[in-house]
Enzyme design. Structure first.
Site, PDB file in Angstrom:
ATOM      1  N   ASP A   1       0.818  -1.217   0.000  1.00  0.00           N
ATOM      2  CA  ASP A   1       0.000   0.000   0.000  1.00  0.00           C
ATOM      3  C   ASP A   1       0.849   1.263   0.000  1.00  0.00           C
ATOM      4  OD1 ASP A   1       0.958  -0.412   2.564  1.00  0.00           O
ATOM      5  OD2 ASP A   1      -1.001  -0.598   3.504  1.00  0.00           O
TER       6      ASP A   1
ATOM      7  N   ASN B   1      -7.254  -2.047  14.516  1.00  0.00           N
ATOM      8  CA  ASN B   1      -8.667  -2.342  14.251  1.00  0.00           C
ATOM      9  C   ASN B   1      -8.833  -3.589  13.365  1.00  0.00           C
ATOM     10  OD1 ASN B   1      -7.807  -1.422  11.790  1.00  0.00           O
ATOM     11  ND2 ASN B   1      -9.217   0.295  11.639  1.00  0.00           N
TER      12      ASN B   1
ATOM     13  N   HIS C   1      -7.167  -4.234  10.563  1.00  0.00           N
ATOM     14  CA  HIS C   1      -6.983  -4.066   9.118  1.00  0.00           C
ATOM     15  C   HIS C   1      -5.712  -4.760   8.634  1.00  0.00           C
ATOM     16  CE1 HIS C   1      -4.749   0.078   9.553  1.00  0.00           C
ATOM     17  NE2 HIS C   1      -3.872  -0.864   9.357  1.00  0.00           N
TER      18      HIS C   1
ATOM     19  N   GLU D   1      -9.642  -1.416   5.572  1.00  0.00           N
ATOM     20  CA  GLU D   1     -10.271  -1.055   6.835  1.00  0.00           C
ATOM     21  C   GLU D   1     -11.535  -1.884   7.077  1.00  0.00           C
ATOM     22  OE1 GLU D   1      -8.575   0.655   8.724  1.00  0.00           O
ATOM     23  OE2 GLU D   1      -8.156   2.694   8.093  1.00  0.00           O
TER      24      GLU D   1
HETATM   25  C1  GLP Z   1      -0.362   0.517   8.521  1.00  0.00           C
HETATM   26  C2  GLP Z   1      -0.031  -0.363   7.321  1.00  0.00           C
HETATM   27  C3  GLP Z   1      -0.269  -1.831   7.640  1.00  0.00           C
HETATM   28  C4  GLP Z   1       0.371  -2.203   8.955  1.00  0.00           C
HETATM   29  C5  GLP Z   1      -0.237  -1.361  10.061  1.00  0.00           C
HETATM   30  C6  GLP Z   1       0.311  -1.679  11.428  1.00  0.00           C
HETATM   31  O1  GLP Z   1      -1.710   0.821   8.609  1.00  0.00           O
HETATM   32  N1  GLP Z   1      -0.797  -0.001   6.189  1.00  0.00           N
HETATM   33  O2  GLP Z   1       0.249  -2.616   6.581  1.00  0.00           O
HETATM   34  O3  GLP Z   1       0.176  -3.565   9.225  1.00  0.00           O
HETATM   35  O4  GLP Z   1       0.054   0.009   9.752  1.00  0.00           O
HETATM   36  O5  GLP Z   1       1.500  -1.019  11.647  1.00  0.00           O
HETATM   37  P1  GLP Z   1       2.461  -1.222  12.877  1.00  0.00           P
HETATM   38  O6  GLP Z   1       3.273  -2.429  12.576  1.00  0.00           O
HETATM   39  O7  GLP Z   1       3.300   0.021  12.908  1.00  0.00           O
HETATM   40  O8  GLP Z   1       1.618  -1.377  14.083  1.00  0.00           O
END
Ligand code: GLP
Length: 239
Positions: A67, A136, A138, A143
């Site tokens: 993404d 959440n 995702h 989402e």
């Molecule tokens: C973002 C990314 C996700 C990732 C999430 C959690 O939203 N788009 O791919 O899994 O963050 O991130 P973190 O590992 O910093 O908690």
């Protein structure tokens, strides 16, 4: 589903790196799907170490990232493009022509999304997809929603996600409100998936995703339907 519960973040990162390295060592032209966020950073450090020590060769590997914020400039320090170069791609011998990232500056996002899907197809699909999980539930930027998204598309970020990612931007107003993201269908098409989960703050999402109902309200729960998922979670994340 294979589940590894590790003592801590360091052990989680080493285990995940071993699994990714095993994939690349068994097929030097593997197509690897990479994720951003804080969770995989330790894993990427391990991959960099293996590459510099000569036990892991990325020269034949093709990469796709999940993404990108939208809109965002490619040279913005908060873009996922910059994140990937800083945390991995600049430090390994991957062929930069084989690195695929969604373009957060695309004039026509629908064209960008369709071309990205086409590129994944042309590369033969993703052999191993790395995933983290949002608070959440995702995955990528898919989402909680009424239905599972199929392919790469433009997603409106929830306030939850904007708040969670504000730590990287300084202030909440600076976080882009949308993102281009591979869809649940694109992720589920990967031949293997490895999900990394770390820390207490993820325990709730983790339990809902893997021990709760399969519902688009918890996008990661769809992974219960995938044939080849490996979960690597540290003790703190395992409620
Ligand atoms: C973002 C990314 C996700 C990732 C999430 C959690 O939203 N788009 O791919 O899994 O963050 O991130 P973190 O590992 O910093 O908690």
């Amino acid at each position: 589903m294979e589940i590894f519960i590790t003592e801590d973040y360091g052990q989680m990162s080493r285990k995940a790196a071993e699994i990714i390295a095993a994939q690349i060592n068994s097929n030097s032209s593997s197509v690897i799907g990479f994720a951003t966020g804080s969770t995989p950073v330790g894993t990427y450090k391990e991959l960099i170490r293996m590459n510099s020590e000569g036990s892991l060769d990325f020269s034949g590997v093709t990469t796709f990232n999940l993404d990108e914020y939208f809109p965002i400039k490619g040279d913005d320090p908060q873009s996922y493009r910059q994140f990937m170069y800083e945390n991995l791609f600049s430090h390994i011998n991957v062929n930069k022509n084989n690195v695929n990232l969604l373009n957060g500056e695309a004039e026509d996002w629908e064209k960008e999304a369709a071309e990205y899907e086409e590129k994944i197809k042309r590369a033969g699909g993703i052999d191993l997809q790395i995933l983290g999980i949002g608070n959440n539930g995702h995955i990528a930027f898919n989402e909680p929603a009424e239905s599972f998204s199929r392919w790469t598309s433009l997603i409106k970020l929830t306030q939850d996600t904007i708040n969670a990612n504000a730590r990287f931007f300084g202030k909440e107003e600076d976080v882009p409100k949308k993102a281009l993201s591979m869809g649940i269908g694109s992720i589920m098409a990967a031949k293997k998936i490895i999900m990394l989960v770390s820390g207490k703050s993820k325990a709730d999402a983790f339990s809902k995703a893997f021990y709760g109902d399969i519902t688009p309200q918890v996008p990661a729960s769809v992974l219960q339907f995938h044939q080849n998922v490996t979960l690597v979670a540290d003790k703190e994340a395992n409620f």
